[in-house]
Design a protein around this motif. Structure first.
Motif, PDB file in Angstrom:
ATOM      1  N   ARG A  73       0.850  -1.194   0.000  1.00 36.88           N
ATOM      2  CA  ARG A  73       0.000   0.000   0.000  1.00 36.88           C
ATOM      3  C   ARG A  73       0.887   1.246   0.000  1.00 36.88           C
ATOM      4  O   ARG A  73       1.739   1.408   0.873  1.00 36.88           O
ATOM      5  CB  ARG A  73      -0.917   0.002   1.212  1.00 36.88           C
ATOM      6  CG  ARG A  73      -1.935  -1.128   1.219  1.00 36.88           C
ATOM      7  CD  ARG A  73      -2.893  -0.977   2.388  1.00 36.88           C
ATOM      8  NE  ARG A  73      -3.628   0.283   2.326  1.00 36.88           N
ATOM      9  CZ  ARG A  73      -4.750   0.457   1.637  1.00 36.88           C
ATOM     10  NH1 ARG A  73      -5.269  -0.555   0.954  1.00 36.88           N
ATOM     11  NH2 ARG A  73      -5.374   1.610   1.637  1.00 36.88           N
ATOM     12  N   LEU A  74       0.646   2.107  -0.978  1.00 37.96           N
ATOM     13  CA  LEU A  74       1.392   3.364  -1.095  1.00 37.96           C
ATOM     14  C   LEU A  74       0.395   4.518  -1.176  1.00 37.96           C
ATOM     15  O   LEU A  74       0.392   5.302  -2.132  1.00 37.96           O
ATOM     16  CB  LEU A  74       2.301   3.340  -2.329  1.00 37.96           C
ATOM     17  CG  LEU A  74       3.385   2.261  -2.356  1.00 37.96           C
ATOM     18  CD1 LEU A  74       4.178   2.336  -3.646  1.00 37.96           C
ATOM     19  CD2 LEU A  74       4.320   2.421  -1.164  1.00 37.96           C
ATOM     20  N   ASP A  75      -0.436   4.634  -0.153  1.00 38.82           N
ATOM     21  CA  ASP A  75      -1.490   5.637  -0.152  1.00 38.82           C
ATOM     22  C   ASP A  75      -0.954   7.057  -0.291  1.00 38.82           C
ATOM     23  O   ASP A  75      -1.612   7.921  -0.885  1.00 38.82           O
ATOM     24  CB  ASP A  75      -2.305   5.542   1.142  1.00 38.82           C
ATOM     25  CG  ASP A  75      -2.903   4.165   1.354  1.00 38.82           C
ATOM     26  OD1 ASP A  75      -2.130   3.240   1.666  1.00 38.82           O
ATOM     27  OD2 ASP A  75      -4.128   4.012   1.209  1.00 38.82           O
ATOM     28  N   ALA A  76       0.235   7.288   0.244  1.00 31.62           N
ATOM     29  CA  ALA A  76       0.794   8.642   0.204  1.00 31.62           C
ATOM     30  C   ALA A  76       0.995   9.119  -1.229  1.00 31.62           C
ATOM     31  O   ALA A  76       0.833  10.301  -1.523  1.00 31.62           O
ATOM     32  CB  ALA A  76       2.116   8.689   0.969  1.00 31.62           C
ATOM     33  N   LEU A  77       1.331   8.204  -2.124  1.00 32.94           N
ATOM     34  CA  LEU A  77       1.538   8.586  -3.516  1.00 32.94           C
ATOM     35  C   LEU A  77       0.252   9.132  -4.124  1.00 32.94           C
ATOM     36  O   LEU A  77       0.251  10.164  -4.809  1.00 32.94           O
ATOM     37  CB  LEU A  77       2.041   7.387  -4.321  1.00 32.94           C
ATOM     38  CG  LEU A  77       2.269   7.605  -5.821  1.00 32.94           C
ATOM     39  CD1 LEU A  77       3.278   8.711  -6.062  1.00 32.94           C
ATOM     40  CD2 LEU A  77       2.733   6.301  -6.484  1.00 32.94           C
ATOM     41  N   GLY A  78      -0.854   8.460  -3.847  1.00 32.98           N
ATOM     42  CA  GLY A  78      -2.136   8.950  -4.337  1.00 32.98           C
ATOM     43  C   GLY A  78      -2.540  10.258  -3.685  1.00 32.98           C
ATOM     44  O   GLY A  78      -3.144  11.127  -4.317  1.00 32.98           O
ATOM     45  N   ALA A  79      -2.182  10.419  -2.408  1.00 38.20           N
ATOM     46  CA  ALA A  79      -2.570  11.622  -1.664  1.00 38.20           C
ATOM     47  C   ALA A  79      -1.873  12.869  -2.185  1.00 38.20           C
ATOM     48  O   ALA A  79      -2.446  13.967  -2.166  1.00 38.20           O
ATOM     49  CB  ALA A  79      -2.271  11.434  -0.182  1.00 38.20           C
ATOM     50  N   VAL A  80      -0.647  12.729  -2.664  1.00 36.89           N
ATOM     51  CA  VAL A  80       0.104  13.905  -3.129  1.00 36.89           C
ATOM     52  C   VAL A  80      -0.025  14.122  -4.626  1.00 36.89           C
ATOM     53  O   VAL A  80       0.510  15.095  -5.159  1.00 36.89           O
ATOM     54  CB  VAL A  80       1.602  13.800  -2.759  1.00 36.89           C
ATOM     55  CG1 VAL A  80       1.788  13.649  -1.267  1.00 36.89           C
ATOM     56  CG2 VAL A  80       2.281  12.643  -3.492  1.00 36.89           C
ATOM     57  N   SER A  81      -0.729  13.242  -5.332  1.00 33.55           N
ATOM     58  CA  SER A  81      -0.803  13.313  -6.783  1.00 33.55           C
ATOM     59  C   SER A  81      -2.143  13.881  -7.239  1.00 33.55           C
ATOM     60  O   SER A  81      -3.188  13.295  -6.975  1.00 33.55           O
ATOM     61  CB  SER A  81      -0.608  11.918  -7.398  1.00 33.55           C
ATOM     62  OG  SER A  81       0.647  11.385  -7.037  1.00 33.55           O
ATOM     63  N   GLU A  82      -2.111  15.005  -7.914  1.00 34.32           N
ATOM     64  CA  GLU A  82      -3.313  15.578  -8.522  1.00 34.32           C
ATOM     65  C   GLU A  82      -3.331  15.165  -9.993  1.00 34.32           C
ATOM     66  O   GLU A  82      -2.989  15.949 -10.878  1.00 34.32           O
ATOM     67  CB  GLU A  82      -3.302  17.106  -8.389  1.00 34.32           C
ATOM     68  CG  GLU A  82      -3.515  17.616  -6.981  1.00 34.32           C
ATOM     69  CD  GLU A  82      -4.959  17.471  -6.518  1.00 34.32           C
ATOM     70  OE1 GLU A  82      -5.822  17.182  -7.365  1.00 34.32           O
ATOM     71  OE2 GLU A  82      -5.218  17.644  -5.310  1.00 34.32           O
ATOM     72  N   THR A  83      -3.713  13.940 -10.249  1.00 38.16           N
ATOM     73  CA  THR A  83      -3.676  13.412 -11.607  1.00 38.16           C
ATOM     74  C   THR A  83      -4.996  12.731 -11.941  1.00 38.16           C
ATOM     75  O   THR A  83      -5.795  12.409 -11.056  1.00 38.16           O
ATOM     76  CB  THR A  83      -2.532  12.395 -11.778  1.00 38.16           C
ATOM     77  OG1 THR A  83      -2.918  11.145 -11.192  1.00 38.16           O
ATOM     78  CG2 THR A  83      -1.248  12.882 -11.125  1.00 38.16           C
TER      79      THR A  83
END
Length: 240
Positions: A73-83
């Motif tokens: 799980r790499l939730d932080a990547l999704g949290a910082v990505s506005e894509t």
């Protein structure tokens, strides 16, 4: 065949599934890792188990080499990505010229976590489906970026990792041809049925090349590649 083990970055998509078959044909032990980063098309992760099971059933020699699967799980990547892959947004070109499906640093982060896992699992080879020949122009899919990452991982972990990108110089038609060369029509059919590449996560519509909305950039690439692959096949050997 190499006696060293390999860890395949396996998302559940066409490219990484082909890379998994490529690795199984070359390494005595192959494990897989997937990443849940809050991607919009999370359904790709749900395809991973079915594809692995299909490989084991249809290719007994590969089944003996197929080791554990890991999901990080790499939730932080999704949290910082506005894509458009981590938000409900229309897919469109960005102001920087890159498509807004580009998740900054995604492959670099994936490779760092994969190397850390490989270190614990005693695996020396990392295999990924990055490609700069027939892609959306993501900078972290470029050959130079992968080579630089290999140097950084080896220096930073004091280990010797080898990063393999079998698709780097192949377009999508060549990727389908590679699948056929590795596992024949059975592997092509397995990839079409049990992998997912559509950016919007559509599993309701089945096409000859697989499931998807048929309109997003990932579907367009997969469709065009499959049609070019099929067009070059003798009619009597073309898979369904």
């Amino acid at each position: 065949m190499s006696d060293d083990g390999a860890l395949v970055l396996f998302s559940g998509g066409q490219d990484s599934a082909t890379c998994l078959a490529w690795a199984l044909a070359r390494f005595a032990r192959v494990e897989t890792v997937g990443f849940d980063y809050g991607q919009r098309h999370r359904v790709e992760l749900d395809c991973r188990a079915a594809f692995r099971a299909g490989l084991a059933e249809r290719f007994p020699d590969w089944a003996a080499r197929l080791g554990e699967d890991h999901l990080l799980r790499l939730d932080a990547l999704g949290a910082v990505s506005e894509t458009a892959l981590t938000r409900e947004a229309a897919i469109a070109p960005g102001e920087d010229g890159l498509p807004n499906t580009f998740v900054p640093g995604r492959n670099l982060i994936f490779l760092a976590f994969a190397a850390a896992l490989a270190c614990r699992r005693g695996l020396s080879h990392l295999v990924g489906g990055m490609c700069e020949t027939d892609s959306s122009g993501y900078p972290d899919c470029r050959d130079d970026a992968i080579k630089a990452m290999q140097v950084a991982l080896n220096l930073g972990m004091a280990r010797r990792f080898v990063l393999h990108t079998p698709l780097m110089w192949r377009d999508k038609a060549a990727t389908w041809r590679l699948a056929e060369a590795l596992g024949g029509a059975a592997l092509v059919a397995l990839i079409a049925e049990h992998t997912h590449s559509c950016y919007v996560g559509d599993r309701a519509h089945r096409h000859p090349w697989g499931y998807g909305c048929g309109a997003c950039p990932a579907c367009e690439l997969r469709r065009r590649g499959f049609e070019a692959y099929r067009a070059a096949l003798p009619h009597q050997t073309a898979p369904p």
